[in-house]
Design a protein around this motif. Structure first.
Motif, PDB file in Angstrom:
ATOM      1  N   ARG A  24       0.827  -1.197   0.000  1.00  0.00           N
ATOM      2  CA  ARG A  24       0.000   0.000   0.000  1.00  0.00           C
ATOM      3  C   ARG A  24       0.868   1.257   0.000  1.00  0.00           C
ATOM      4  O   ARG A  24       0.580   2.246  -0.688  1.00  0.00           O
ATOM      5  CB  ARG A  24      -0.912  -0.016   1.228  1.00  0.00           C
ATOM      6  N   GLN A  25       1.978   1.226   0.738  1.00  0.00           N
ATOM      7  CA  GLN A  25       2.877   2.381   0.788  1.00  0.00           C
ATOM      8  C   GLN A  25       3.521   2.616  -0.581  1.00  0.00           C
ATOM      9  O   GLN A  25       3.603   3.757  -1.050  1.00  0.00           O
ATOM     10  CB  GLN A  25       3.955   2.150   1.850  1.00  0.00           C
ATOM     11  N   ILE A  26       3.958   1.549  -1.245  1.00  0.00           N
ATOM     12  CA  ILE A  26       4.566   1.675  -2.578  1.00  0.00           C
ATOM     13  C   ILE A  26       3.539   2.229  -3.567  1.00  0.00           C
ATOM     14  O   ILE A  26       3.843   3.104  -4.386  1.00  0.00           O
ATOM     15  CB  ILE A  26       5.114   0.301  -3.042  1.00  0.00           C
ATOM     16  N   GLU A  27       2.288   1.741  -3.469  1.00  0.00           N
ATOM     17  CA  GLU A  27       1.226   2.218  -4.356  1.00  0.00           C
ATOM     18  C   GLU A  27       0.952   3.701  -4.129  1.00  0.00           C
ATOM     19  O   GLU A  27       0.783   4.463  -5.082  1.00  0.00           O
ATOM     20  CB  GLU A  27      -0.040   1.398  -4.097  1.00  0.00           C
ATOM     21  N   ASN A  28       0.911   4.117  -2.859  1.00  0.00           N
ATOM     22  CA  ASN A  28       0.663   5.533  -2.556  1.00  0.00           C
ATOM     23  C   ASN A  28       1.778   6.419  -3.091  1.00  0.00           C
ATOM     24  O   ASN A  28       1.523   7.518  -3.603  1.00  0.00           O
ATOM     25  CB  ASN A  28       0.503   5.741  -1.046  1.00  0.00           C
ATOM     26  N   GLU A  29       3.021   5.955  -2.992  1.00  0.00           N
ATOM     27  CA  GLU A  29       4.147   6.736  -3.539  1.00  0.00           C
ATOM     28  C   GLU A  29       4.032   6.850  -5.051  1.00  0.00           C
ATOM     29  O   GLU A  29       4.289   7.922  -5.640  1.00  0.00           O
ATOM     30  CB  GLU A  29       5.471   6.071  -3.164  1.00  0.00           C
ATOM     31  N   PHE A  30       3.610   5.776  -5.724  1.00  0.00           N
ATOM     32  CA  PHE A  30       3.469   5.803  -7.174  1.00  0.00           C
ATOM     33  C   PHE A  30       2.376   6.782  -7.592  1.00  0.00           C
ATOM     34  O   PHE A  30       2.548   7.581  -8.516  1.00  0.00           O
ATOM     35  CB  PHE A  30       3.146   4.391  -7.689  1.00  0.00           C
ATOM     36  N   ILE A  31       1.235   6.729  -6.876  1.00  0.00           N
ATOM     37  CA  ILE A  31       0.132   7.635  -7.194  1.00  0.00           C
ATOM     38  C   ILE A  31       0.569   9.084  -6.968  1.00  0.00           C
ATOM     39  O   ILE A  31       0.249   9.987  -7.761  1.00  0.00           O
ATOM     40  CB  ILE A  31      -1.107   7.308  -6.317  1.00  0.00           C
ATOM     41  N   ALA A  32       1.327   9.336  -5.912  1.00  0.00           N
ATOM     42  CA  ALA A  32       1.806  10.703  -5.646  1.00  0.00           C
ATOM     43  C   ALA A  32       2.726  11.175  -6.760  1.00  0.00           C
ATOM     44  O   ALA A  32       2.660  12.336  -7.184  1.00  0.00           O
ATOM     45  CB  ALA A  32       2.537  10.735  -4.306  1.00  0.00           C
ATOM     46  N   LYS A  33       3.569  10.288  -7.282  1.00  0.00           N
ATOM     47  CA  LYS A  33       4.458  10.667  -8.397  1.00  0.00           C
ATOM     48  C   LYS A  33       3.666  10.931  -9.669  1.00  0.00           C
ATOM     49  O   LYS A  33       4.063  11.789 -10.471  1.00  0.00           O
ATOM     50  CB  LYS A  33       5.468   9.554  -8.643  1.00  0.00           C
ATOM     51  N   CYS A  34       2.575  10.215  -9.856  1.00  0.00           N
ATOM     52  CA  CYS A  34       1.766  10.416 -11.061  1.00  0.00           C
ATOM     53  C   CYS A  34       1.160  11.815 -11.082  1.00  0.00           C
ATOM     54  O   CYS A  34       1.016  12.423 -12.145  1.00  0.00           O
ATOM     55  CB  CYS A  34       0.627   9.391 -11.125  1.00  0.00           C
ATOM     56  N   PHE A  35       0.762  12.317  -9.930  1.00  0.00           N
ATOM     57  CA  PHE A  35       0.087  13.606  -9.894  1.00  0.00           C
ATOM     58  C   PHE A  35       1.024  14.767  -9.563  1.00  0.00           C
ATOM     59  O   PHE A  35       0.571  15.873  -9.321  1.00  0.00           O
ATOM     60  CB  PHE A  35      -1.073  13.549  -8.890  1.00  0.00           C
ATOM     61  N   MET A  36       2.333  14.520  -9.560  1.00  0.00           N
ATOM     62  CA  MET A  36       3.271  15.625  -9.345  1.00  0.00           C
ATOM     63  C   MET A  36       3.301  16.495 -10.602  1.00  0.00           C
ATOM     64  O   MET A  36       3.244  15.988 -11.714  1.00  0.00           O
ATOM     65  CB  MET A  36       4.685  15.096  -9.069  1.00  0.00           C
ATOM     66  N   THR A  37       3.387  17.781 -10.403  1.00  0.00           N
ATOM     67  CA  THR A  37       3.462  18.670 -11.560  1.00  0.00           C
ATOM     68  C   THR A  37       4.916  18.848 -11.947  1.00  0.00           C
ATOM     69  O   THR A  37       5.751  19.239 -11.131  1.00  0.00           O
ATOM     70  CB  THR A  37       2.829  20.028 -11.228  1.00  0.00           C
ATOM     71  N   VAL A  38       5.174  18.527 -13.181  1.00  0.00           N
ATOM     72  CA  VAL A  38       6.532  18.664 -13.706  1.00  0.00           C
ATOM     73  C   VAL A  38       6.487  19.776 -14.766  1.00  0.00           C
ATOM     74  O   VAL A  38       5.597  19.777 -15.614  1.00  0.00           O
ATOM     75  CB  VAL A  38       7.010  17.337 -14.330  1.00  0.00           C
ATOM     76  N   PRO A  39       7.420  20.690 -14.687  1.00  0.00           N
ATOM     77  CA  PRO A  39       7.387  21.766 -15.692  1.00  0.00           C
ATOM     78  C   PRO A  39       7.680  21.205 -17.094  1.00  0.00           C
ATOM     79  O   PRO A  39       8.414  20.231 -17.228  1.00  0.00           O
ATOM     80  CB  PRO A  39       8.474  22.728 -15.231  1.00  0.00           C
ATOM     81  N   PRO A  40       7.096  21.794 -18.128  1.00  0.00           N
ATOM     82  CA  PRO A  40       7.393  21.343 -19.498  1.00  0.00           C
ATOM     83  C   PRO A  40       8.876  21.525 -19.815  1.00  0.00           C
ATOM     84  O   PRO A  40       9.561  22.326 -19.176  1.00  0.00           O
ATOM     85  CB  PRO A  40       6.534  22.248 -20.382  1.00  0.00           C
ATOM     86  N   PRO A  41       9.411  20.801 -20.774  1.00  0.00           N
ATOM     87  CA  PRO A  41      10.848  20.867 -21.052  1.00  0.00           C
ATOM     88  C   PRO A  41      11.365  22.235 -21.483  1.00  0.00           C
ATOM     89  O   PRO A  41      12.480  22.592 -21.185  1.00  0.00           O
ATOM     90  CB  PRO A  41      11.037  19.844 -22.173  1.00  0.00           C
ATOM     91  N   ASN A  42      10.551  23.035 -22.145  1.00  0.00           N
ATOM     92  CA  ASN A  42      11.024  24.346 -22.620  1.00  0.00           C
ATOM     93  C   ASN A  42      10.657  25.466 -21.676  1.00  0.00           C
ATOM     94  O   ASN A  42      10.852  26.633 -21.991  1.00  0.00           O
ATOM     95  CB  ASN A  42      10.446  24.628 -24.019  1.00  0.00           C
ATOM     96  N   SER A  43      10.114  25.198 -20.549  1.00  0.00           N
ATOM     97  CA  SER A  43       9.664  26.248 -19.646  1.00  0.00           C
ATOM     98  C   SER A  43      10.828  26.990 -18.994  1.00  0.00           C
ATOM     99  O   SER A  43      10.708  28.136 -18.632  1.00  0.00           O
ATOM    100  CB  SER A  43       8.740  25.672 -18.571  1.00  0.00           C
ATOM    101  N   ASP A  44      11.978  26.330 -18.855  1.00  0.00           N
ATOM    102  CA  ASP A  44      13.150  26.993 -18.263  1.00  0.00           C
ATOM    103  C   ASP A  44      13.607  28.154 -19.153  1.00  0.00           C
ATOM    104  O   ASP A  44      14.039  29.189 -18.660  1.00  0.00           O
ATOM    105  CB  ASP A  44      14.306  26.000 -18.088  1.00  0.00           C
ATOM    106  N   ASP A  45      13.484  27.928 -20.454  1.00  0.00           N
ATOM    107  CA  ASP A  45      13.927  28.970 -21.377  1.00  0.00           C
ATOM    108  C   ASP A  45      13.011  30.200 -21.319  1.00  0.00           C
ATOM    109  O   ASP A  45      13.474  31.339 -21.428  1.00  0.00           O
ATOM    110  CB  ASP A  45      13.964  28.454 -22.833  1.00  0.00           C
ATOM    111  N   GLU A  46      11.699  29.962 -21.127  1.00  0.00           N
ATOM    112  CA  GLU A  46      10.777  31.073 -21.091  1.00  0.00           C
ATOM    113  C   GLU A  46      10.958  31.927 -19.841  1.00  0.00           C
ATOM    114  O   GLU A  46      10.868  33.139 -19.891  1.00  0.00           O
ATOM    115  CB  GLU A  46       9.334  30.580 -21.150  1.00  0.00           C
ATOM    116  N   LYS A  47      11.224  31.261 -18.710  1.00  0.00           N
ATOM    117  CA  LYS A  47      11.383  31.988 -17.462  1.00  0.00           C
ATOM    118  C   LYS A  47      12.711  32.738 -17.432  1.00  0.00           C
ATOM    119  O   LYS A  47      12.822  33.787 -16.861  1.00  0.00           O
ATOM    120  CB  LYS A  47      11.313  31.043 -16.271  1.00  0.00           C
ATOM    121  N   ALA A  48      13.684  32.217 -18.045  1.00  0.00           N
ATOM    122  CA  ALA A  48      14.999  32.849 -17.978  1.00  0.00           C
ATOM    123  C   ALA A  48      15.206  33.959 -18.949  1.00  0.00           C
ATOM    124  O   ALA A  48      14.549  34.471 -19.664  1.00  0.00           O
ATOM    125  CB  ALA A  48      16.065  31.829 -18.252  1.00  0.00           C
TER     126      ALA A  48
END
Length: 124
Positions: free
Chosen positions: A100-124
């Motif tokens: 259950r703990q492993i499953e909860n960690e996986f679900i938490a990783k699924c819903f983590m917000t990851v910035p798009p790959p080109n977003s660093d360039d726009e902010k900088a």
């Protein structure tokens, strides 16, 4: 004195044919009396005699039933620190909580917000 017996070799000459016939008749009557007891039906109040094999079989069955009753009563009235929880049950609970703990960690990783790959360039 003593009466003479037709079966001893000493007194055999004193036996008359009627004496031999009467002894033979008594012996046949006794044999018939003993053998007819097997053909008499059992009385109503008393059960018929059971053979020794069925008696032994019932004794074995009684012992098996007694063992079963003792085992059930031991389980019912046993004393111990972990009432109702066996080792197998505890191990299953530990495994399920780990899964259950492993499953909860996986679900938490699924819903983590990851910035798009080109977003660093726009902010900088």
């Amino acid at each position: 004195g003593y009466s003479s017996c037709c079966f001893s070799p000493i007194h055999r000459k004193n036996c008359t044919p009627t004496m031999i016939r009467s002894i033979l008749a008594i012996a046949i009557f006794a044999a018939l009396a003993l053998s007819t007891q097997a053909f008499v039906s059992a009385p109503v109040g008393k059960p018929a005699l059971v053979s020794t094999t069925s008696l032994m079989a019932s004794r074995v069955n009684a012992k098996i039933e007694k063992r079963k009753r003792n085992r059930e009563n031991m389980r019912k009235f046993k004393k111990g620190g972990r009432r109702g929880t066996s080792r197998k049950k505890m191990m299953r609970k530990m495994q399920s909580s780990a899964a259950r703990q492993i499953e909860n960690e996986f679900i938490a990783k699924c819903f983590m917000t990851v910035p798009p790959p080109n977003s660093d360039d726009e902010k900088a």
